[in-house]
Design a protein around this motif. Sequence first.
Motif, PDB file in Angstrom:
ATOM      1  N   PHE A 137     -28.803 -40.568  -8.611  1.00  9.91           N
ATOM      2  CA  PHE A 137     -28.795 -41.556  -7.812  1.00  9.91           C
ATOM      3  C   PHE A 137     -29.937 -41.295  -6.603  1.00  9.91           C
ATOM      4  N   LYS A 138     -30.345 -40.239  -6.410  1.00  9.53           N
ATOM      5  CA  LYS A 138     -31.259 -40.132  -5.209  1.00  9.53           C
ATOM      6  C   LYS A 138     -32.756 -40.520  -5.971  1.00  9.53           C
ATOM      7  N   ARG A 139     -32.851 -40.128  -7.098  1.00 11.36           N
ATOM      8  CA  ARG A 139     -34.215 -40.698  -7.885  1.00 11.36           C
ATOM      9  C   ARG A 139     -34.118 -42.018  -8.222  1.00 11.36           C
ATOM     10  N   ASP A 175     -24.464 -49.579  -0.002  1.00 10.78           N
ATOM     11  CA  ASP A 175     -23.333 -49.520  -0.841  1.00 10.78           C
ATOM     12  C   ASP A 175     -22.179 -49.700   0.125  1.00 10.78           C
ATOM     13  N   PRO A 176     -21.155 -50.708  -0.147  1.00  9.23           N
ATOM     14  CA  PRO A 176     -19.896 -51.488   0.400  1.00  9.23           C
ATOM     15  C   PRO A 176     -19.049 -50.309   1.001  1.00  9.23           C
ATOM     16  N   GLN A 193     -16.448 -42.191  -9.961  1.00  3.24           N
ATOM     17  CA  GLN A 193     -16.577 -43.506 -10.854  1.00  3.24           C
ATOM     18  C   GLN A 193     -17.353 -44.583  -9.944  1.00  3.24           C
ATOM     19  N   ARG A 194     -17.021 -44.705  -8.711  1.00  2.00           N
ATOM     20  CA  ARG A 194     -17.498 -45.515  -7.804  1.00  2.00           C
ATOM     21  C   ARG A 194     -18.699 -45.514  -7.846  1.00  2.00           C
ATOM     22  N   THR A 195     -19.487 -44.058  -7.476  1.00  2.49           N
ATOM     23  CA  THR A 195     -20.773 -43.737  -7.355  1.00  2.49           C
ATOM     24  C   THR A 195     -21.594 -44.005  -8.468  1.00  2.49           C
TER      25      THR A 195
END
Length: 569
Positions: A17-19, A34-35, A256-258
Motif C-alpha cells: 500500500f505504501k509503495r 480512505d473513507p 480485506q478492506r485495506t
Amino acid sequence: MPGDRYFSGRDRLLDCFKRIEQLAAASGIDPRADPDDARRRLASPLRIVALGEVNAGKSTLLNALAGVGICPAAPLPTTRKSIFYVYGERERDLEIEDGWVRAERPLEYLKRFEMIDTPGSNSGWRDAVVASMPKYEEADLILIVFPAANTWTAATWDLVSMMSDEALPRVALIVQQADTKSIEDLRVIKGHMRDLCLKKVGRELPIHAVAAQLAYDAKVSSQTARKGWSASGFSVFEEFVSEDVCNSDLRNFLLQRTSQEAARRLREVEDGLDKQRRGMDDDGWFLAGLEREADQLREMVLDASGETLGGARGRYEAEVGHLAKQLGRTLGVLPTVFRLFFGDATPAKIEAKFAARLQSAIRDFAQLDVARLLDECEGHWNEVRPRVMDRMGMDPGSSAVSGEAREAVIEKFTERVGQGVTGVLGQLRVRALLDSLVRSRSGRLRFLMILVLLSLTGAGTCGALGMTQVAWFVLGVAGVIALLGALISWISARGVVRDTRRRLLDSVGRFESAMREDYSDAVRGLFLEYSNGLTGVRRLLADRKATLEPRAKYWDALYLELKSIEQDL
C-alpha cells in the motif's frame, strides 16, 4: 511471537500500500482519502488490556506475553494508574491524562501489541478503573485476570458484568497462577466460571489457565531452563491470541478492506497513468475485458456442468447395466458348477472389468466434452483475434489451446476427469459387495452339490450290491436335488444381479458428486490454458511498448504483488 502469520500478511499488505502511494505521488496523482481509515487502523498495533483485582497477576501476565519485564510486578500493589505501554524510540513515561500514563519503550513486541496494565479493581483506584471501562473496551483483547486461589471474587466478576455486548466477543478470562492447582481443580474452576459467565453475561467466554511466571521465566532464561514452559499453559494461550485475536472478524475486515482500498488506489494510479500515456493503457483494459469474457465463458460452462455430467451419469448407468448382464452370464448354472469345483474369482474379475470399462467410458465422455469445449474456445478466439488486430494493430496468433497444444490439453483434461472415477471405484467397493453376495450363494449351492454327490455315490453303491430298485430311487433323489440346485442357482443368480445393480445405481449420486468436483477442476485448468493466449497478447503489448516509462512497469509489479497478497489473505 503470537500472530506471526497475521502480522507477516499485514506488513506485506501495508508495505505494498505504501509503495502504491509513493508511485501515485511520483506520478502526480492524488488518490481519494480512505473513507473507512482502514489502513491506519490496520497499521496500529493490537491492543491488549489486563483487568482484575490487586495481585491477580495482571502485570506478570503482560510481562510473560512480552517476554520481558516491562510491567512492574511485586507482592504489594504497584499499578496505581492505567499504564499504556507503546513502542517508542527511547524509554519515557508521559502522563497523558488523569489516571493514565503513556509508557514508551523501545521493544519490538510493542510494534505488534500495545498493552494496558490497570490498577486492581478492588483497590482504592476502583472508581478510576470503572470510569475507564469505555477505553478498555476499545482493546482488541480484554483479559480479565483471576488468581487461581480466588476465581469467584465479586469485584472481578463485576468487571465482567460491566462489559458491553459489543465488547464481550473480545473478552477472555485468565486463571493466573494455575501451577498452584491440580488439573482436576482447574477443571472444576473452569466449569464454575463457565456457569458464572452464563449467569452474568448470558454466554460462555474463553477461559485460559496459565502460570505466567513460569512462562516469563522460560522466555527470559536459557534454553535448558525452559522446563516450566509446558507446565505454564502459555502455548495454548498464545495460540488463542494468534487464532482468535489476530484473526478476529475485525482484523480480517480491516485486512480485506485495506486490500480493497489498495486495489482501488492502484486503479486510480492506473487511471492517472492512462491520461499521462495518452490512452496507451486502454489496450490493457481492452485485454482485461477479453479476459472477463473468457471467465464468463468458463462460468457458463461450470453452471451447465450439472446437465453436462448427465452424460457421465448415463455412461455410469450403462456400465452398471453391462456389469449386470456380464454377472448374469457368469453366474449361469454350468459356470457356477464349474466354479464350485475349481474356485470362484468372479468378484475380482467383474470389478476389474467394470473399472476398466467405466474408466474407458468416462475417458470417452471427457474426450468428447473437451473437444466440444475446445471448439467453443476456438470460436471465441476467432472473435477475439480480429478485435485485437483491429484495436491494437497486432496479430495474437492462434489460440493457446489449438494446434499442437490441443492434444496435450485434451490429455490433461481427460486425466483430471478420470481421477474422480478412480476415487469413486474405491468407495463403491464392488469386489467386497460381490464377495458377500457370491459367497452366500456358493455356500447354499455347495451344500446341494454335496447332497447330489452323496446320492450318486449311494446309488452306485446300491447298484454294486445288487439293490437295483434302491439304486434307482436314490438316483432319482439325486436328480431331484440337482434340479432343485439348478433352480436355486438360477433364482439366486438373479438376486445377486438385482442386488448388485440396485446398490450400484443407488451410488450414482456419489459418482456424480465426485465427478462434478474433478470436472470443475478440469474445466478451470482448460480455461487457464486458454487464457494464456491473452497473456501472450499482454506480453506482445509490453514488447510493443518498449519505451514505456518505469512507472508503468512498477505499476504492473504492484498489481501482481497485490493479487498475490489477496490470494494469501
